[in-house]
Design an enzyme around this catalytic site. Structure first.
Site, PDB file in Angstrom:
ATOM      1  N   GLY A  52       3.816  -1.192   4.055  1.00 51.51           N
ATOM      2  CA  GLY A  52       2.911  -2.072   4.800  1.00 51.51           C
ATOM      3  C   GLY A  52       3.141  -3.549   4.533  1.00 51.51           C
ATOM      4  O   GLY A  52       2.232  -4.365   4.706  1.00 51.51           O
ATOM      5  N   SER A  85       0.623  -6.578   5.321  1.00 51.10           N
ATOM      6  CA  SER A  85      -0.002  -7.270   4.195  1.00 51.10           C
ATOM      7  C   SER A  85       0.291  -8.769   4.246  1.00 51.10           C
ATOM      8  O   SER A  85      -0.588  -9.594   3.988  1.00 51.10           O
ATOM      9  CB  SER A  85       0.528  -6.665   2.895  1.00 51.10           C
ATOM     10  OG  SER A  85       0.089  -7.403   1.793  1.00 51.10           O
ATOM     11  N   PRO A 113      10.242  -4.028   0.242  1.00 50.75           N
ATOM     12  CA  PRO A 113      11.228  -3.632   1.256  1.00 50.75           C
ATOM     13  C   PRO A 113      10.717  -3.889   2.683  1.00 50.75           C
ATOM     14  O   PRO A 113       9.522  -3.842   2.940  1.00 50.75           O
ATOM     15  CB  PRO A 113      11.413  -2.133   1.005  1.00 50.75           C
ATOM     16  CG  PRO A 113      10.217  -1.703   0.238  1.00 50.75           C
ATOM     17  CD  PRO A 113       9.730  -2.884  -0.527  1.00 50.75           C
ATOM     18  N   ASP A 116      -1.858  -1.227  10.759  1.00 51.09           N
ATOM     19  CA  ASP A 116      -1.887  -1.181   9.289  1.00 51.09           C
ATOM     20  C   ASP A 116      -2.397  -2.466   8.646  1.00 51.09           C
ATOM     21  O   ASP A 116      -2.263  -2.639   7.441  1.00 51.09           O
ATOM     22  CB  ASP A 116      -0.459  -0.928   8.759  1.00 51.09           C
ATOM     23  CG  ASP A 116      -0.185   0.551   8.545  1.00 51.09           C
ATOM     24  OD1 ASP A 116      -1.091   1.360   8.814  1.00 51.09           O
ATOM     25  OD2 ASP A 116       0.927   0.874   8.100  1.00 51.09           O
ATOM     26  N   GLY A 135       7.544   1.357   4.708  1.00 52.42           N
ATOM     27  CA  GLY A 135       6.386   2.250   4.605  1.00 52.42           C
ATOM     28  C   GLY A 135       5.359   1.764   3.594  1.00 52.42           C
ATOM     29  O   GLY A 135       4.384   2.451   3.306  1.00 52.42           O
ATOM     30  N   LYS A 154       0.860  -1.204   0.000  1.00 50.99           N
ATOM     31  CA  LYS A 154       0.000   0.000   0.000  1.00 50.99           C
ATOM     32  C   LYS A 154       0.886   1.241   0.000  1.00 50.99           C
ATOM     33  O   LYS A 154       2.072   1.191   0.384  1.00 50.99           O
ATOM     34  CB  LYS A 154      -0.929   0.023   1.223  1.00 50.99           C
ATOM     35  CG  LYS A 154      -0.230   0.049   2.603  1.00 50.99           C
ATOM     36  CD  LYS A 154       0.148   1.427   3.123  1.00 50.99           C
ATOM     37  CE  LYS A 154       0.848   1.355   4.483  1.00 50.99           C
ATOM     38  NZ  LYS A 154       1.677   2.503   4.808  1.00 50.99           N
TER      39      LYS A 154
END
Ligand code: C5P
Length: 325
Positions: free
Chosen positions: A100, A104, A94, A136, A98, A10
Site C-alpha cells: 500500500g 500511504s 517496494p 487502499d 502489496g 500495511k
C-alpha cells in the site's frame, strides 16, 4: 517550512474477494494492519500554483497520475487555497508490492499539506477524498488494525492487535492489482462453484469474526486483561487455527510459483503464519518474538531473498510515528 511525515506500509491479514460489481470493482473483506516499515514524505508550500513531485526512484511517476499529486490537488480545491506545493518522496518501500505504499504516500501528503497550510479538513471529508484517489487509502487515515469492506475503502477501526514481530520479503516482481482481480474473475468462473463468489464474503465474515472475538479458541474473548506478552501469542495461534486466507494467492501463485516457494521458505524459517500481502508480490511471516523474526530474516537473506525483520504498528504508535518523519 518543510513538513516531514512518515508514510507507513500495511499488510492484509486475510483478504476475501466477492463478485465483480457493475462499476468494475469487487466487494471484499480484509483486515488491514499497519507495520513499521515506511517511506518519508517531505512537503513544502510557497507562493504561486502547481504541484511538483520529486523522487529518485524511476518507477515512481512524477506527473498528475501520482497519488500524491492527485490528493494534493483535491485537498487544495476543497480548502479553496492556491499555493505552489513541492512533494519529495523518499522511497524505501517496494513499488506495486502489496504494501500500500502509493496509497500511504498519498495520505501522508494530505496530513503534511494540512499541517503546512495550518488548515484542517473534517474527518469525513478526509475519508471521502482518500477513497476518491484509491480503495487502499482510507485505511491509512485509521491505522492499527482496521476492517476493510466495500471495495476496501470502507474502513472501521478494530481493537488493536498487540505488536507482532514479523518478517517482510520483497521479491523483485511488480503485480498489477487490476490484473490480479481480472485473473480472480476468470478463476471464479472456471473453478469456484462452491462457495459461489457471493458466499465468499459471508464466509469471510464468519472467519474474521471467529478470529477477532477469540471464538477460534473454543470460547469467546471475555475482554479480560490478558497476561503481559501473552496476547500477541494468543492472537497468533488463533489466526493460525482460523486459517484466514488471501484469495489473491490462488491467482498470483499460479502466475509466479516462486512466490509460493517464498511463503514455504518463511514457514520453514519458523513463521507461525505466512501470507501474500494484498495482491503481492510482498510476502510476510508472523513470529512469536523479535529474536525469532531477526534470525529468520538472516536465514532468508542467506538464501538470496530480500528479507527484513520488522513489527506491526498499533494505532497509537502509527499516529505518533507519522509525525516523527
Ligand atoms: O482503487 P484502486 O485504484 O487502487 O484500484 C485499482 C484497480 O483494481 C481498479 O481499477 C480495479 O480494476 C481493481 N479493483 C477491484 N476491486 C477492488 C479494488 C480494486 O476490482 N475492490
Amino acid at each position: 517550512m518543510t513538513v516531514a511525515v512518515c508514510s507507513f506500509a500495511k499488510i492484509n491479514l486475510g483478504l476475501y474477494i466477492g463478485a465483480a460489481r457493475a462499476d468494475g470493482y469487487h466487494d471484499l473483506r480484509t483486515v488491514y494492519q499497519t507495520i513499521a516499515l515506511h517511506d518519508v514524505i517531505r512537503l513544502s508550500v510557497g507562493r504561486g500554483r502547481g504541484i511538483e513531485i520529486l523522487c529518485t526512484d524511476p518507477r515512481v511517476p512524477l506527473d498528475s497520475s501520482n497519488t500524491c499529486y492527485r490528493i494534493a490537488e483535491r485537498v487544495l480545491a476543497e480548502l479553496g487555497v492556491q499555493r505552489r506545493v513541492r512533494i519529495e518522496i523518499e522511497k524505501r518501500l517496494p513499488v506495486q508490492g502489496g504494501l500500500g505504499a502509493a496509497s500511504s504516500n498519498a495520505v501522508a501528503t494530505m496530513v503534511a499539506l494540512e499541517l503546512a497550510l495550518k488548515k484542517k479538513l473534517s474527518g469525513s471529508m478526509r475519508l471521502r477524498i482518500a477513497a476518491e484517489v484509491g480503495s487502499d487509502l482510507p485505511l491509512f487515515l485509521i491505522g492499527g488494525t482496521t476492517l476493510g469492506m466495500g471495495r476496501g475503502e470502507e474502513v472501521y477501526p478494530l481493537p488493536d492487535l498487540a505488536t507482532i514481530p514479523m518478517v517482510i520479503v520483497t521479491p523483485e516482481i511488480g503485480v498489477s492489482t487490476a490484473q490480479a482481480f481480472a485473473d480472480w474473475d476468470a478463476l471464479a468462473q472456471r473453478e469456484l462453484t462452491r462457495p459461489a463468489t457471493s458466499d465468499r464474503l459471508f464466509e469471510a465474515g464468519c472467519v474474521l469474526s471467529a478470529w477477532l472475538s477469540g471464538l477460534t479458541s473454543g470460547y469467546p474473548n471475555t475482554g479480560a486483561p490478558a497476561k503481559r506478552g501473552s496476547r500477541a501469542g494468543n492472537l497468533l495461534s488463533d489466526l493460525v487455527r482460523t486459517g484466514i486466507e488471501n484469495d489473491f494467492e490462488k491467482v498470483v501463485f499460479r502466475q509466479y510459483p516462486e512466490l509460493r516457494d517464498i511463503r514455504g521458505a518463511l514457514e520453514r524459517a519458523g513463521s507461525r503464519y505466512a501470507s501474500l500481502s494484498g495482491s503481492g508480490s510482498t510476502l510476510y511471516g508472523l513470529f512469536r518474538s523479535p529474536a525469532e523474526a531477526a534470525k529468520a530474516a538472516g536465514r532468508l537473506r542467506k538464501q538470496g531473498l530480500k528479507a527484513v525483520a520488522t513489527r506491526t504498528l498499533t494505532r497509537q504508535k502509527y499516529w505518533q510515528g507519522i509525525l516523527d518523519g
